[in-house]
Enzyme design. Structure first.
Site, PDB file in Angstrom:
ATOM      1  N   ASP A 180      24.284  46.975  69.800  1.00  0.00           N
ATOM      2  CA  ASP A 180      23.607  46.836  68.507  1.00  0.00           C
ATOM      3  C   ASP A 180      22.234  46.226  68.750  1.00  0.00           C
ATOM      4  O   ASP A 180      22.039  45.480  69.717  1.00  0.00           O
ATOM      5  CB  ASP A 180      24.415  45.950  67.552  1.00  0.00           C
ATOM      6  CG  ASP A 180      24.056  46.200  66.098  1.00  0.00           C
ATOM      7  OD1 ASP A 180      24.760  46.997  65.442  1.00  0.00           O
ATOM      8  OD2 ASP A 180      23.066  45.630  65.615  1.00  0.00           O
ATOM      9  N   ASP A 198      28.616  54.692  64.832  1.00  0.00           N
ATOM     10  CA  ASP A 198      28.715  54.219  63.441  1.00  0.00           C
ATOM     11  C   ASP A 198      27.328  53.753  62.984  1.00  0.00           C
ATOM     12  O   ASP A 198      27.098  52.572  62.742  1.00  0.00           O
ATOM     13  CB  ASP A 198      29.738  53.074  63.368  1.00  0.00           C
ATOM     14  CG  ASP A 198      29.931  52.550  61.952  1.00  0.00           C
ATOM     15  OD1 ASP A 198      29.532  53.248  61.001  1.00  0.00           O
ATOM     16  OD2 ASP A 198      30.472  51.437  61.796  1.00  0.00           O
ATOM     17  N   CYS A 215      27.229  57.302  56.701  1.00  0.00           N
ATOM     18  CA  CYS A 215      27.539  56.535  55.483  1.00  0.00           C
ATOM     19  C   CYS A 215      26.498  56.793  54.385  1.00  0.00           C
ATOM     20  O   CYS A 215      26.412  56.046  53.420  1.00  0.00           O
ATOM     21  CB  CYS A 215      27.615  55.039  55.789  1.00  0.00           C
ATOM     22  SG  CYS A 215      26.086  54.342  56.430  1.00  0.00           S
TER      23      CYS A 215
END
Length: 402
Positions: free
Chosen positions: A254, A303, A343
């Site tokens: 990340d 993700d 998303c």
């Protein structure tokens, strides 16, 4: 009781969306507002022939000028009304999800426009994104505490995370802070057998992404003895699910230093620090570096954050999704597995599927679909409200072109 002080009359030919089950009235659909309602107050919506279509909140500052609260033109909007809505939402969660930590209210999908309430163990986090519902926030919370208390659930604190930019589009200032006596905002939760420390004050959105709960569980069966790469790991949720399921090595990536620090703490809490490690890096830059080194994984998980929050930027978003999926696929071993999601509500299931097919073709892979999933049931998809359907999650086996 809250009095209706105005009638919103729609233009001729408008109102089809409401009749089809939609819950929003846009500013360009309105012919006139008859009466003296202020922004945030309740109005009755009628079509051009005088047919009553429901009661909602008015906000002239927003492009969404009315958010419908009920289709019952005779409804009395009072404490009893909100108690029924909250009770219905809670009873639904009790049947469909683990309620240890869950989303109790999901805006329009629970007929509570603009209001999100997440429960993390014994703490509530509130996000109020619409002016009308904001006026009732205190009463709704009071009702919710009462409903939870009836089930023997005691809430020790409430924190507000109404700090999203979208509030400004409603003519509202961003707001953040305690709605109860102050408490430690690092909250311990457990999900799928994994422990997390959720930072409800500084974490993204309300502090933790509950919508992927059962998607995280779905990847566990692929992880025993596997080497796993979890991209856009945030606070380590997919990586830790892989670790707890018996992966031999997990790397989580990340770009946020804060998220990586929290992920490392979560790994320690689950006794996984020897198996699960984290790297603070830009995923787009790191993946080609791993490919150049000849790295391969049994499972790669993507993700990413939403690459688009508007229809106008969908073309660039599709390009971004195609690029990141191509890079991720290149790192999967032959006949290994690949989990990927979007998303963004604007990245429709059809468009996302097309982008994945293009990415696979570009890297000479065949996609064998294992599962297609969406958001957890505590983020219900209301079929008449397309905005409530936003998460698309695929698990594939990647095969070489035969």
């Amino acid at each position: 009781m809250n009095e209706i002080k105005a009638i919103v009359v729609l233009k001729k030919g408008e109102g089809r969306t409401l009749l089809a089950g939609g819950l929003w009235v846009y500013d360009n659909e309105i012919e006139s507002v008859l009466g003296s309602a202020e922004d945030g107050e309740l109005v009755l919506v009628k079509d051009c022939n005088g047919y009553a279509m429901g009661i909602g909140f008015l906000n002239r500052k927003s492009k969404i000028s009315v958010r419908l609260l009920t289709r019952d033109k005779d409804a009395v909007i009072d404490r009893s009304f909100f108690k029924k809505r909250v009770t219905d939402a809670w009873e639904y969660r009790k049947k469909t999800v683990d309620t240890g930590s869950c989303r109790i209210l999901f805006g329009e999908a629970d007929y509570m426009p603009g209001l999100v309430i997440d429960k993390f163990s014994d703490v509530l986090v509130v996000q109020s994104l619409a002016l009308g519902i904001d006026r009732f926030k205190g009463e709704i919370l009071s009702v919710l505490l009462e409903v939870l208390e009836q089930d023997g659930i005691s809430i020790r604190g409430i924190y507000e995370r109404s700090d999203a930019k979208v509030r400004e589009q409603e003519g509202m200032a961003r707001s953040k802070g305690f709605l109860s006596e102050p408490f430690d905002t690092n909250v311990e939760i457990e999900e799928n057998g994994v422990k997390y420390l959720v930072d409800v004050a500084e974490g993204q959105k309300t502090g933790f992404f509950l919508d992927q709960k059962y998607n995280r569980l779905a990847v566990q069966k692929l992880c025993r003895g596997a080497r796993v790469l979890d991209c856009f790991t945030h606070t380590g949720s997919f990586a830790l699910n892989a670790g707890i399921a018996g992966a031999k090595e997990v790397i989580g990536v990340d770009s946020s230093e804060l998220a990586i620090r929290q992920a490392e703490e979560n790994a320690k809490a689950n006794h996984l620090k020897d198996t699960v490690s984290f790297v603070c890096a830009d995923v787009f830059e790191l993946l080609p570096e791993l490919e150049a080194k000849g790295e391969k994984f049994d499972l790669v998980i993507l993700d990413p954050p939403a690459f688009t929050k508007s229809r106008s930027s969908i073309k660039n978003a599709a390009k971004g999704y195609r690029e990141i999926n191509m890079r991720g696929m290149k790192l999967v071993k032959e006949n290994g597995y690949f989990a990927t999601c979007s998303c963004s509500h604007f990245m429709t299931p059809e468009l996302f599927s097309a982008v994945l097919a293009q990415a696979a073709k570009s890297v000479h892979k065949r996609l064998k679909q294992v599962e297609y999933r969406t958001q957890a049931p505590d983020h219900p998809i209301l079929w008449s409200s397309e905005e409530s359907y936003y998460l698309k999650f695929y698990i594939f086996q990647l095969c070489e072109d035969a």
